[in-house]
Every structure is written in C-alpha cells, then in structure tokens.
Design a protein around this motif. Structure first.
Motif, PDB file in Angstrom:
ATOM      1  N   TYR A 140       0.250  15.740  11.765  1.00 51.43           N
ATOM      2  CA  TYR A 140      -0.245  15.202  13.036  1.00 51.43           C
ATOM      3  C   TYR A 140      -1.752  14.978  12.993  1.00 51.43           C
ATOM      4  CZ  TYR A 140      -1.641  14.773  17.866  1.00 51.43           C
ATOM      5  OH  TYR A 140      -2.210  14.322  19.026  1.00 51.43           O
ATOM      6  N   GLY A 141      -2.155  13.788  13.439  1.00 55.22           N
ATOM      7  CA  GLY A 141      -3.575  13.504  13.598  1.00 55.22           C
ATOM      8  C   GLY A 141      -4.175  12.723  12.445  1.00 55.22           C
ATOM      9  N   GLY A 142      -4.279  11.405  12.585  1.00 53.55           N
ATOM     10  CA  GLY A 142      -5.005  10.603  11.609  1.00 53.55           C
ATOM     11  C   GLY A 142      -4.173   9.744  10.687  1.00 53.55           C
TER      12      GLY A 142
ATOM     13  N   ILE B  91       0.831  -1.216   0.000  1.00 53.26           N
ATOM     14  CA  ILE B  91       0.000   0.000   0.000  1.00 53.26           C
ATOM     15  C   ILE B  91       0.864   1.264   0.000  1.00 53.26           C
ATOM     16  CG2 ILE B  91      -1.908  -1.212   1.117  1.00 53.26           C
ATOM     17  CD1 ILE B  91      -1.181   0.412   3.682  1.00 53.26           C
ATOM     18  N   ASN B  92       2.193   1.077  -0.145  1.00 51.16           N
ATOM     19  CA  ASN B  92       3.148   2.186  -0.252  1.00 51.16           C
ATOM     20  C   ASN B  92       3.319   2.938   1.060  1.00 51.16           C
ATOM     21  OD1 ASN B  92       5.086   3.580  -1.738  1.00 51.16           O
ATOM     22  ND2 ASN B  92       3.627   5.066  -2.578  1.00 51.16           N
ATOM     23  N   GLY B  93       3.097   2.259   2.184  1.00 51.28           N
ATOM     24  CA  GLY B  93       3.381   2.846   3.479  1.00 51.28           C
ATOM     25  C   GLY B  93       2.429   3.960   3.876  1.00 51.28           C
TER      26      GLY B  93
ATOM     27  N   LEU C 282      -3.717   4.774   7.465  1.00 50.92           N
ATOM     28  CA  LEU C 282      -2.967   3.575   7.091  1.00 50.92           C
ATOM     29  C   LEU C 282      -3.811   2.330   7.338  1.00 50.92           C
ATOM     30  CD1 LEU C 282       0.049   2.573   6.321  1.00 50.92           C
ATOM     31  CD2 LEU C 282       0.158   1.985   8.748  1.00 50.92           C
ATOM     32  N   GLY C 283      -4.473   2.269   8.503  1.00 49.73           N
ATOM     33  CA  GLY C 283      -5.294   1.104   8.829  1.00 49.73           C
ATOM     34  C   GLY C 283      -6.454   0.913   7.868  1.00 49.73           C
TER      35      GLY C 283
END
Length: 281
Positions: free
Chosen positions: A206-208, A197-199, A213-214
C-alpha cells in the motif's frame, strides 16, 4: 479499439455496489468489466453476482486470488495479463464515476499516452448517507450536495465537479500545473504500454504503487494527460488498517530512485525475472 474497465476491490461490498451502480450509468460503456479482487470474502462475490444478474448485457468477469495481505498490484497484474482489451481503464471499487467518465478516457488515451485524473473525497458521514438511488440520479455529483457535505472546500475541488462546458474544463486540464502522476483510481493506459514495462511492481504494497508505475511509463516515453477537471470521480471514505508508514517511506524512496535511474521495466511485475514466461502470455 477494445476496452476494459478494471475495478480493484477488497472486502468493501457496500462501496463496490455503489461503484458498480455508477458503472451501469455510463453513457459510453467499456467493452468489458473486470473486478480485480484482492482476496475478498463471499459478501463481495454476492454483490458481483447480483450486479451481473441485473445487467446480463455487460461482459463482466471476476478475477480473484487468495487473501495474502495487501496484494493489489499482484491482482492488477493478473487482470492486465489476462485481458484481451487494447485499452485498460482503472478505477478502485470505492469510487463513483460520472456518467461521462469512461467516454472521456476512451477519447483521450492512446498508445504512448496515459490519462489520469483525481478524486473528490467524501468524509465518513457523507459516505454513510449515499444510496444507490443517489448514484442513479446523479445527486452524488451535484455541486450543491457535495458542498453541503463538506466535500468542496477549495477552488481546485470545485473545478473537479466540471462546472463549465467540457471544452473549457479540457483547457484547464491542459494548463493545470499539477504533476501528471498516475492515480490508479482514475487512470487509463494502453495495454501494450503496460506490458512493455512489465506492469506493476509487486514488491510495493500500500502506498505509491500507482506513482511508481506512472514514473516508469514516463521513463519508457509514455506521457501523461490530465483528466483532472473532465472526468469527475467521487471517493467513498473507508479505514486503511493496512497502511504501514515504514513501507510507505520505502516506496517513496523507490519512486525517487526510478525517476533518477530512468528505470522503465520492473523485474517484479507480470513476469518475475528468472521464472521465464512472457508478459503477454
């Protein structure tokens, strides 16, 4: 299976020293430790060097880039890309991990499944009272100490201290109704799934970033597994002067959009589309 613990940090040397003290107490050690440093100063370098000198048996690397503001996702992507491990365990440098923390992640995470947990949060006063000796003795995970320091205020937090045998707590992990959203301070993912998923998306500051990613891992068919009640982790309080409410609202919109679209791969990750290269280079 080769594993690496990736510890993100930025200019918080006291917390990082306590974090690394908890890493040294692991009953099962990762094969390697990477300090993913988002541009910290020499005090952080001194903490890392002192830890390495005390634990020459641990394979430790310090990955650093210049301070350009909050660029945690970028340094994490560099850690992912440069790792030789198959399984990556992620924590932040402002947490203290239970002695069974790494073992639990290694037991559960596999290709096609990430594992993620939660935090027990200390306030500023309790954070200031923590010493390396308290980490070494396990006092920082003691329910009585946590209750006296106002860290346990509801049943769900009490359960995060693992009050019952692991099989019981594991069953509670399975039935927990909380969404299996990736928490970057307590997570493990197979490296090949991250490369697919290319990291991390580096446009998110900051924040999210962890939740985004999940969501994309889920979209790629990588499902989450809770460690909410079986991998205790205590968070040290600190100010967040880098928090930008406008950006955080934008990031939440990006998370909603990713859920709706089914997007898995980000074009702004380990490989920047248009720049060439490979995520596994």
């Amino acid at each position: 299976m080769h594993s690496e613990l990736i510890v993100s940090t930025y200019n918080n040397p006291r917390s990082l020293a306590l974090c690394l003290e908890s890493v040294a107490m692991q009953r099962v050690m990762p094969d390697g430790i990477c300090i993913a440093d988002d541009g910290s100063g020499p005090e952080t370098r001194a903490v890392i060097d002192a830890f390495a000198a005390r634990h020459p048996d641990l394979a430790l690397r310090h990955l650093w880039h210049e301070d350009r503001g909050f660029e945690k996702n970028a340094i994490l992507n560099k850690a992912i890309a440069s790792s030789s491990a198959e399984l990556l365990v992620f924590i932040d440098g402002d947490v203290m991990i239970h002695p069974d923390f790494v073992a639990r992640h290694l037991r559960l995470t596999r290709p096609g499944r990430f594992s993620t947990g939660s935090l027990i949060r200390l306030d500023a006063e309790a954070t200031a009272s923590v010493t390396p000796e308290m980490v070494q003795s396990g006092q920082v995970f003691d329910r009585g100490w946590l209750r006296r320091n106002r860290a346990i205020r509801k049943l769900s937090t009490w359960l995060k201290t693992r009050p019952f045998p692991v099989p019981v707590m594991a069953a509670l992990d399975l039935v927990s109704p909380v969404r299996r959203a990736l928490c970057g301070a307590n997570a493990s993912v197979w490296r090949s799934d991250l490369l697919a998923i290319n990291g991390y998306d580096e446009t998110i500051k900051y924040g999210g970033g962890d939740k985004h990613l999940g969501v994309r891992l889920n979209n790629a068919g990588v499902r989450g597994r809770h460690l909410r009640f079986t991998a205790p982790l205590v968070h040290l309080d600190h100010p967040r002067g880098y928090a930008d409410p406008d950006r955080m609202r934008q990031h939440k919109a990006m998370i909603r959009a990713a859920r709706k679209s089914g997007e898995a791969r980000t074009p702004n990750g380990i490989v920047k589309d248009g720049e060439g290269g490979r995520a596994d280079a």
